[in-house]
Design a protein around this motif. Structure first.
Motif, mmCIF file in Angstrom:
data_model
loop_
_atom_site.group_PDB
_atom_site.id
_atom_site.type_symbol
_atom_site.label_atom_id
_atom_site.label_comp_id
_atom_site.label_asym_id
_atom_site.label_seq_id
_atom_site.Cartn_x
_atom_site.Cartn_y
_atom_site.Cartn_z
ATOM 1 N N ARG A 1 0.849 -1.204 0.000
ATOM 2 C CA ARG A 1 0.000 0.000 0.000
ATOM 3 C C ARG A 1 0.882 1.250 0.000
ATOM 4 N NH1 ARG A 1 -2.083 0.927 4.741
ATOM 5 N NH2 ARG A 1 -1.436 -1.012 5.754
ATOM 6 N N PRO A 2 0.329 2.377 -0.366
ATOM 7 C CA PRO A 2 1.094 3.620 -0.269
ATOM 8 C C PRO A 2 1.566 3.862 1.158
ATOM 9 C CG PRO A 2 -0.914 3.970 -1.520
ATOM 10 C CD PRO A 2 -0.976 2.580 -0.987
ATOM 11 N N LEU B 1 0.019 0.013 -4.288
ATOM 12 C CA LEU B 1 -1.119 -0.658 -4.900
ATOM 13 C C LEU B 1 -2.406 -0.140 -4.290
ATOM 14 C CD1 LEU B 1 -0.284 -4.460 -4.920
ATOM 15 C CD2 LEU B 1 -0.729 -3.032 -6.906
ATOM 16 N N ARG B 2 -3.306 0.376 -5.085
ATOM 17 C CA ARG B 2 -4.650 0.683 -4.599
ATOM 18 C C ARG B 2 -5.530 1.054 -5.765
ATOM 19 N NH1 ARG B 2 -3.936 6.474 -1.663
ATOM 20 N NH2 ARG B 2 -2.901 7.538 -3.380
ATOM 21 N N GLU B 3 -6.803 0.907 -5.580
ATOM 22 C CA GLU B 3 -7.751 1.342 -6.596
ATOM 23 C C GLU B 3 -7.762 2.856 -6.507
ATOM 24 O OE1 GLU B 3 -8.921 -0.863 -8.595
ATOM 25 O OE2 GLU B 3 -8.051 -2.477 -7.394
ATOM 26 N N SER C 1 6.340 11.350 3.849
ATOM 27 C CA SER C 1 5.235 10.796 4.622
ATOM 28 C C SER C 1 3.920 10.947 3.870
ATOM 29 C CB SER C 1 5.164 11.496 5.982
ATOM 30 O OG SER C 1 5.060 12.889 5.764
ATOM 31 N N VAL C 2 3.977 11.459 2.646
ATOM 32 C CA VAL C 2 2.750 11.582 1.860
ATOM 33 C C VAL C 2 2.506 10.284 1.075
ATOM 34 C CG1 VAL C 2 1.554 12.947 0.113
ATOM 35 C CG2 VAL C 2 3.341 13.985 1.536
ATOM 36 N N PRO C 3 1.340 9.654 1.257
ATOM 37 C CA PRO C 3 1.054 8.444 0.500
ATOM 38 C C PRO C 3 1.058 8.736 -0.998
ATOM 39 C CG PRO C 3 -0.559 8.746 2.256
ATOM 40 C CD PRO C 3 0.256 10.006 2.204
#
Ligand SMILES: Nc1nc2c(ncn2[C@@H]2O[C@H](COP(=O)(O)OP(=O)(O)OP(=O)(O)O)[C@@H](O)[C@H]2O)c(=O)[nH]1
Ligand SMILES: [Mg+2]
Lengths: 459, 627
Positions: free
Chosen positions: A231-232, A281-283, A253-255
């Motif tokens: 994940r971010p 990985l994310r939608e 620290s920013v996704p």
């Protein structure tokens, strides 16, 4: 279990120098090594005393090419690990020269050892007690349960497609030949005598091509593709930097900081590793980020190894769950990062998808647990005592392909020069036997099914 | 119940192809033997195709002959056509096939049985097998006679609860409408045997004079000295051979079948037994391969004294009227007269995993089973098993070790090993592709493989043994001559070779070297070296095969050495599989069930993995060390 022939394998005890030793065992092992070993003073393995060593080079006798600088250690039966004549070749280079040495042996009639075969020989030669031997059975058992077949899916998509197609074509030829032998008066529609040669020709070319593009060669030449996903913001870029020992990837620290994948080459005890940091990985709705995520999925397919990173600080999420469900277990390592923050992440979801894998706990920021990560990567590639790494199992794939190619060649040449069908079939069966070690098909069990499903037989 | 005054040593139930071989072997080995059969007029009867041999089957007949059995001699003296099949596909798979005169085949075998010393032949329908404390004691018949015997060999073919099906009509019957053996199945079940239901079928018979042969393709026999029995090697070939004829079904045939498909017992659920894939009924072929527009039909004569013709390729259980209609659509059969309809037959078979490799049942000591009752199909497969069962019943009475042929020795070995180790889910037909060592299991060398065994057992007569020994000597002599005779590269020699599109010589080479070339035949060798001793066709073939195949044969021989290692690792008869550590549960159950004799056999059981075999080996090794 053939006790006479000579076998060889990479000896891979965990620890330093794991890549350096090739063991050769069997009555002919000394003579086999003689053919490729050159000592400045003309020492030969077959003339050396037990437990003595000699320095020299491994030379390809056909081309005169120098494969590596080595030390050989000679043992005489019964005073060796297996109780047979043995040679240990201690090579000094990395995987590429080792590969070359293995090829020199295997191309000259030495057989690649089966899993546990050294230990099995040791037991039957009385070098080992029952408890030890039973431990070996456990190992063989573990392998059998996973299926004797080497995981085809572990190979790249096009490679496994090639192998399946070649095997399918050979089955067609074999079914035709066997049917026309056993049912000489039946009409065999859809296949003719002329097709036999054409099919064999095609399979031969396909197998040649397959061998050329073989991933093992690429992995060692260009580096083992190791992709970091997660994940971010779980700390992928931080992990890359930590393994690299340098600040290469941007960490914030920013996704969603990493948008395009970053690739770096590192040297892990001689194994070239192509480390790839990816977009989380994310939608997503963000078009630019979406592009990055799509690319990540493609990258995964082409990866030899995947490091799936979880974040101990934020816990196990539905997105993590989704990620683990999409990656193949046999080429993935699960890494739990940020253990300096919170160690109480719930791992039930991980266990569900990866019941057998070790989970690695690290703090990329503080550098904790990184040594174990390096070790685990190495084991995945070369293998440990219990399991074969993908490099070794790829070596098996390649061997099987080479043997299959040899048989197909023999079948085609024989067919052309007019040998009869009963002989040609011997080589076709040989080829299928070798491909079967990859695809899991067995000839004697499957041949009647093939005949009757393809042809309308019977009068 | 009347107690028959004479006690027999061996009783054979059934006088089909298995029963005849079993009875002859037992009595020839000196044991007082009784054969009971439902109908004395159907001894060695061929209820299906009137032919013997073909790939793998012909090989078995040769093996029976080399062991001292009767089948080869019987077909040799009663055949009306013979062909060598697969001549261009290689010596390993060449096979003889002969059309038999069905009546003569039966009559000759009956006569051989009647004349055989120690053998009593009686009509009787066996209803019960008698056993006490797991040991066979004798049999009882439907007409109230009890026969005592020490060994009983069950060879009841397709008679056990036989049921014939023709369309909507069904009859309790054995093949050809004979009396079925209805009660024997129950007796077997009471003894604890588990039975399965199989199905097979046969085509209609038609009258030859109603066929228009001009519209068919003749399939004549082959000339030359072609015989199954090694006794007859080199004799002049049979004369006056009859021809078979080939015709085809067509779309009209298929549409009649399709229109009536709901009346087909095969699809309406009337038939429950499992049929063979290699011998499907015509309705099955039409449904399963809808794109095939025509199927072959071979018209085969059933004998010299009958005009009945067997229609190979058309087994069917469709109603008789449908059979009648579709037959008349076939080319050459427009006005054909059908005299017997085709039918399907269902019957009980023994699950052969209840047998040992010597064909004795594990449940009842002294009871053997052989032939179609063991789930095989074909006269040859039956004959081979019958011979082995007869031999083994006799050998145990003599206190000798039973005869178990292995997979590298004979097709009969492959057959029995498959049956006992794996069992079969459909009628089992021998195929050459089932043999791992096909290049060595040839028909031409069946005598080399098995004559010494037949001799040692005591079945192979002096005359046949002497013929065999002479032949071996001759083969060795010729091989030696071929190796020693050097051919020099003269213009004449090279001309002969070039004529054969074979490369010329540039240095002297041996005849053997030249013979290795695929295009060179024996007669070419004679052209090159007129001084070669003359020899029979059989010897020429064998020498040619040995020379041309040498490399391949050596390769298989090495594989066999490897194979034999595990075959020779015997498992103790009393081994307790519960005490072998590390076996998986499935393997443990299967091993307990099938009780293999060797580690090799254990490895062939479905569900026993290589890891289980390693566990077994380790266990055996430890037992050996601990004494
Ligand atoms: N406490 C702690 N913080 C960490 C650790 N590893 C990374 N971080 C922090 O987590 C944040 C995200 O780190 P990155 O390495 O950029 O994460 P990423 O997974 O690459 O993120 P994206 O590229 O945005 O997908 C940064 O603020 C890091 O300093 C760790 O082991 N412990
Ligand atoms: Mg990043």
């Amino acid at each position: 279990m053939n006790r006479e022939d000579t076998i060889a394998a990479l000896a891979t005890p965990p620890g330093i120098g794991a890549l350096g030793i090739i063991r050769v065992s069997g009555a002919e092992s000394h003579q086999q090594v003689d053919r490729i070993f050159k000592n400045p003073k003309g020492k030969r393995a077959s003339e050396m005393n037990g437990y003595t060593a000699a320095y020299g080079h491994i030379i390809d006798p056909d081309t005169g090419e120098n494969a590596d600088e080595v030390i050989i250690l000679v043992m005489h039966a019964p005073h060796s690990y297996t109780g047979e004549n043995m040679v240990e070749i201690i090579a000094h280079g990395g995987p590429v020269p080792l590969q070359a040495i293995m090829d020199l042996l295997l191309d000259r009639g030495v057989r690649l050892a089966e899993q546990g075969e050294f230990t099995r020989r040791a037991f039957f030669n009385g070098k080992m007690d029952l408890a030890q031997a039973e431990a070996v059975v456990d190992v063989i058992e573990a392998k059998t349960q996973k299926g004797l077949r080497l995981a085809l899916d572990q190979l790249g998509g096009s490679l496994s497609r090639f192998i399946r197609e070649s095997s399918e074509k050979l089955w067609e030829v074999l079914a035709y030949c066997e049917a026309s032998i056993d049912f000489p008066e039946d009409e065999l529609d859809g296949f003719t005598l002329e097709d036999v040669e054409q099919y064999l020709d095609r399979v031969e070319k396909d197998l040649e091509k397959t061998l050329e593009t073989y991933s093992r060669g690429r992995a060692l030449r260009e580096g083992v593709r190791t992709t970091i996903i997660g994940r971010p913001n779980v700390g992928k870029s931080t992990l890359l930097n930590a393994l690299l020992g340098e600040e290469r990837a941007l960490v914030t620290s920013v996704p969603g900081t990493t948008r395009d994948s970053v690739e770096e080459l590192i040297n892990l005890d001689g194994i070239p590793l192509r480390l790839i940091d990816t977009a989380g990985l994310r939608e997503t709705e963000d078009e630019v980020e979406k592009l990055g995520v799509d690319r990540t999925r493609k990258l995964l397919e082409r990866s030899d190894l995947i490091l799936a990173v979880l974040d101990s600080g934020s816990g196990f999420t539905a997105e993590d769950e989704k990620m683990l469900a999409t990656i193949p277990q046999e080429k993935s390592l699960v890494v739990v990062n940020k253990i300096d923050l919170d160690e109480s992440i719930d791992l039930t979801g991980v266990r569900e998808h990866f019941p057998e894998n070790e989970i690695l706990f690290i703090s990329a920021l503080e550098g904790r647990g990184l040594e174990r990560v390096r070790q685990a990567i190495k084991e995945r590639i070369i293998g440990s005592e219990k399991e074969e790494g993908f490099w070794v199992s790829n070596l098996r794939h390649e061997r099987a392909l080479k043997e299959a190619l040899k048989s197909v060649k023999a079948a085609r040449e024989g067919w052309k020069s007019g040998v009869t069908m009963d002989l040609a079939v011997v080589d076709i069966r040989g080829a299928l036997h070798h491909l079967g070690q990859i695809t899991g098909e067995t000839i004697n069990q499957d041949i009647s099914r093939e005949i009757f499903s393809r042809f309308c037989i019977g009068k | 119940m009347f107690e028959y005054p004479q006690t027999y040593q061996i009783i054979v139930i059934g006088a089909g192809h298995a029963g005849c071989e079993a009875a002859l072997a037992a009595s020839r080995l000196g044991f007082k033997t009784l054969v009971l059969t439902i109908d004395l007029d159907h001894i060695a009867f061929m209820p299906c195709n009137p032919s013997v041999g073909g790939p793998a089957k012909g090989h078995i007949v040769r093996e029976i002959d080399a062991l001292g059995g009767e089948m080869g001699r019987n077909i040799d003296s009663t055949m009306i056509q013979v062909r060598m099949l697969n001549t261009r596909k290689g010596p390993a798979v060449q096979a003889l096939r002969a059309q038999a005169d069905k009546k003569k085949y039966h009559l000759r075998m009956k006569e051989v049985l009647e004349k055989q010393k120690n053998l009593d032949l009686k009509q009787g329908l066996v209803t019960r097998i008698l056993a006490e404390e797991g040991r066979v004691k004798g049999v009882e018949t439907a007409t109230g006679i009890r026969y005592r015997g020490e060994k009983v060999i069950l060879t009841t073919g397709t008679f056990l609860r036989g049921r014939i099906i023709i369309g909507e009509a069904t009859f309790d019957a054995g093949p050809n409408q004979q009396l079925p053996a209805k009660e024997l199945s129950r007796s077997l079940q009471e003894l604890g045997f588990s039975l399965k239901r199989f199905k097979t079928g046969t085509p209609p018979r038609v009258l030859g004079r109603t066929i228009d042969y001009d519209k068919t393709e003749p399939q004549p026999g082959h000339a030359g000295s072609l015989f199954f029995s090694f006794l007859h090697e080199g004799r002049e070939g049979i004369s006056g051979q009859l021809s078979c004829h080939l015709t085809h079904t067509n779309p009209r045939t298929h549409s009649i079948i399709n229109e009536n498909i709901e009346r087909a017992p095969l699809f309406s659920g009337v038939i429950e037994g499992t049929g063979p894939r290699y011998c499907p009924s015509i309705e099955d072929k039409v449904v399963s391969f809808p794109r095939k527009k025509s199927h072959q039909v071979f018209i085969e004569p059933e004998g010299l004294t009958t005009d009945e013709m067997y229609l190979s390729g058309l087994p069917t259980s469709l109603p008789e009227d449908v059979q009648f209609s579709f037959l008349r659509t076939i080319k050459g059969m427009e006005r054909v007269d059908m005299v017997r309809p085709g039918y399907a037959i269902e019957y009980d078979v023994i699950d052969t995993r209840q047998l040992n490799l010597d064909l004795e049942t594990r449940l009842i000591q002294g009871l053997y089973t052989a032939g179609q009752v063991n789930g095989t199909s074909g006269y040859e497969e039956a004959g081979g098993q019958g011979l082995i069962a007869g031999i083994n019943a006799a050998l145990t009475l003599q206190g000798r070790k039973p005869l178990i042929l292995d997979r590298a020795q004979a097709y009969i070995g492959v057959l029995i090993d498959d049956l006992v180790t794996k069992g079969t889910e459909e009628p089992y037909r021998m195929l050459t592709s089932r043999a791992e060592y096909r290049l060595l299991l040839r028909q031409d060398n069946a005598d080399q493989r098995l004559s010494h065994i037949g001799r040692e057992i005591g079945l192979l007569g002096d005359y046949q043994w002497e013929l065999f020994r002479q032949k071996q000597e001759e083969i060795e002599k010729i091989l030696e001559i071929l190796g020693k005779t050097k051919i020099r590269p003269t213009p004449e020699v090279n001309e002969i070779l070039q004529e054969k599109t074979s490369g010329g010589l540039n240095k002297p080479v041996s005849l053997k070297e030249i013979f290795r070339r695929p295009e060179i035949t024996w007669s070419d060798l004679v052209d090159l070296e007129p001084g070669l001793p003359s020899c029979t066709q059989g010897i020429q073939t064998q020498v040619e095969t040995m020379v041309k195949y040498e490399g391949y044969i050596e390769r298989q021989q090495r594989e066999i050495e490897h194979f034999k290692k595990l075959e020779k690792k015997m498992l103790p008869e009393k081994i307790d599989y519960d005490r072998v550590p590390n076996l998986r549960t499935e393997a443990r159950e299967k091993l307990k069930d099938i009780r293999p004799i060797s580690v090799g056999q254990a490895g062939r059981i479905n569900g026993v993995s290589p890891a289980d075999i390693t566990s077994l080996l380790i266990y055996l090794e430890r037992k050996k060390k601990n004494g």
